[in-house]
Design a protein around this motif. Structure first.
Motif: not given
Length: 300
Positions: A86-88, A7-12
């Protein structure tokens, strides 16, 4: 142990957004090809509300987590708000906390993200939402795991949020080595500030680091060092203003790792800043920490 979550890189993010969000995945891919791959673990512990409240106002925590921040607050944060953000954030701050506890037990640990030193108690700033190293240090002390913590901030930008949050605490020492002509425009007062001029080169930078590290450990005998290993000191960083070579970055990491190893001081690292649109070159800079780690004595 190295803590990572996809998720560190999985953010649009919007097109051409300034934050190089893909650098974390690319660094993880690079490390997977090295002998460090067996030391990488999934970061799946979220920072709790109780841990965040050690450093942050509850009203601010709720506004971020529930998505009720004002437009000016979101703009200052630097990211568009989303549930994924928020999750990240909670997972990344949780990984820094977990890495700090692991470093105390095993000597070394790192979060392959983190270093959110511009976050204040009641506001986000400069891509930093919750101040992970401040929270991690306070959590160690609150749980009786440490009595004195040193936060060594070697990002090119001053750790203003860290200094402000911890200014009244004598058990967490803040030391920032940064460019004086750079963000933030208005600096806070760390316990130790080493403000260096634009275009500082390897010899002056490394000499300052050696003096700062020796001074802080000699005077305060920290139980652990939480290190913000910013890659933005590199000469080609687009938000940097220093003239530090790749070899100089490598030497910085070697100095810190060697000092901690030979003085038996546990060391926890977070990646900190790094702003190059050329992600391969940016990962080269971040990778210096892990190349130095392989020859440090901390990894077997």
């Amino acid at each position: 142990m190295l803590f990572y979550n996809p998720i560190y890189s999985d953010l649009a993010l919007p097109p051409r957004h300034r934050f190089p969000i893909l650098k974390y995945a690319k660094l993880k891919d690079r490390l997977d090809q090295s002998s460090l791959n067996k030391h990488i673990f999934l970061a799946n512990n979220k920072a709790s509300n109780e841990q965040l409240k050690l450093c942050h106002d509850n009203t601010y925590i709720e506004a971020f987590c529930k998505g009720t921040m004002s437009p000016p607050d979101i703009k200052r944060m630097g990211f568009p708000w989303s549930p994924e953000l928020v999750e990240r954030t909670l997972l990344s701050v949780g990984a820094s906390i977990q890495a700090a506890h692991t470093a105390l037990e095993k000597g070394f640990a790192a979060n392959l993200s983190g270093g959110y030193h511009h976050a204040y108690a009641d506001k986000a700033s400069g891509f930093c939402i919750f101040n992970d190293l401040a929270v991690a240090g306070c959590d160690l002390i609150a749980k009786g795991k440490a009595e004195t913590v040193l936060i060594l901030d070697c990002d090119v930008h001053q750790g203003d949020g860290t200094a402000a949050i911890l200014k009244s605490r004598a058990d967490i020492i803040t030391c920032s080595i940064h460019c004086e002509q750079n963000f933030p425009r208005l600096k806070e007062l760390s316990d130790y500030d080493f403000a260096l001029p634009t275009n500082t080169q390897d010899p002056a930078y490394l000499d300052t680091l050696e003096q700062a590290l020796s001074l802080c450990t000699r005077l305060h005998s920290p139980d652990i060092i939480l290190y913000n290993a910013g890659a933005d000191i590199f000469t080609q960083d687009e938000l940097g203003n220093f003239a530090i070579t790749l070899a100089g970055v490598r030497r910085r990491e070697e100095l810190i790792l060697s000092h901690c190893y030979h003085h038996s001081i546990p060391l926890m690292c977070a990646l900190g800043g790094g702003y190059q649109r050329n992600l391969t070159r940016l990962v080269d800079v971040h990778e210096q920490l892990f190349q130095a780690l392989l020859h440090s004595g901390f990894v077997h």
